[in-house]
Design a protein around this motif. Structure first.
Motif, PDB file in Angstrom:
ATOM      1  N   GLU A 151      35.820  43.415  22.251  1.00  0.00           N
ATOM      2  CA  GLU A 151      35.591  43.882  20.867  1.00  0.00           C
ATOM      3  C   GLU A 151      35.964  42.912  19.963  1.00  0.00           C
ATOM      4  O   GLU A 151      35.188  42.473  18.811  1.00  0.00           O
TER       5      GLU A 151
ATOM      6  N   GLN B  21      39.350  49.826  17.651  1.00  0.00           N
ATOM      7  CA  GLN B  21      39.256  51.290  18.312  1.00  0.00           C
ATOM      8  C   GLN B  21      40.470  51.316  19.257  1.00  0.00           C
ATOM      9  O   GLN B  21      41.115  50.385  19.795  1.00  0.00           O
ATOM     10  N   ASN B  22      41.178  52.669  19.112  1.00  0.00           N
ATOM     11  CA  ASN B  22      42.245  52.832  20.199  1.00  0.00           C
ATOM     12  C   ASN B  22      41.559  53.665  21.309  1.00  0.00           C
ATOM     13  O   ASN B  22      41.061  54.444  21.327  1.00  0.00           O
ATOM     14  N   TYR B  23      41.404  52.811  22.502  1.00  0.00           N
ATOM     15  CA  TYR B  23      40.572  53.408  23.679  1.00  0.00           C
ATOM     16  C   TYR B  23      41.965  54.286  24.624  1.00  0.00           C
ATOM     17  O   TYR B  23      41.475  54.766  25.691  1.00  0.00           O
TER      18      TYR B  23
ATOM     19  N   LYS C 119      31.980  53.783  27.581  1.00  0.00           N
ATOM     20  CA  LYS C 119      32.207  52.685  26.319  1.00  0.00           C
ATOM     21  C   LYS C 119      31.887  51.097  27.077  1.00  0.00           C
ATOM     22  O   LYS C 119      31.317  50.400  26.662  1.00  0.00           O
TER      23      LYS C 119
END
Length: 127
Positions: free
Chosen positions: A40, A2-4, A15
């Motif tokens: 992650e 994922q791109n945060y 998150k």
């Protein structure tokens, strides 16, 4: 993965709680994002985050136990300082810099910077 980077502070906090299960510590946004990505990755690799940290720590320790380079006569040390490249040659009498012989790297570092330096640190040399 994922791109945060596009998430708001509140979304990052949510998150964090979702993935890690405890309140977010008082650290900067970039560290929060890096830690979330690392966490992650550890989960994706099916490694406990502490186990993942241990493996990285072991790899770093193993890398630091490699034999160190030795300084031999004729070798040259190159260092960039304030945008200028400096070259020092190792000779039998010491260190040659700008046609002048110095007994120590600290003397060369002082000639370059005008300040007292540990020459080994300045040139990145480990004894």
């Amino acid at each position: 993965m994922q791109n945060y980077t596009h998430l708001t502070a509140r979304e990052l906090e949510h998150k964090w709680l979702e993935l890690i299960g405890r309140p977010i510590p008082p650290i900067g946004r970039s560290l929060i994002i890096k830690y979330l990505l690392w966490y992650e990755q550890a989960r994706r690799e099916k490694i406990s985050p502490l186990g993942f940290f241990y493996e990285v720590k072991q790899a770093a320790h193993n890398a630091s136990t490699r034999p160190k380079a030795t300084l031999e006569i004729g070798s040259k040390l190159i260092r960039s300082y304030c945008g200028v490249k400096y070259e020092v040659e190792i000779i039998a009498q010491g260190y040659l810099y700008k046609h002048k012989t110095y007994k120590s790297l600290s003397g060369v570092a002082k000639a370059i910077t005008g300040k007292s330096w540990n020459g080994n640190i300045f040139f990145g040399v480990k004894k």
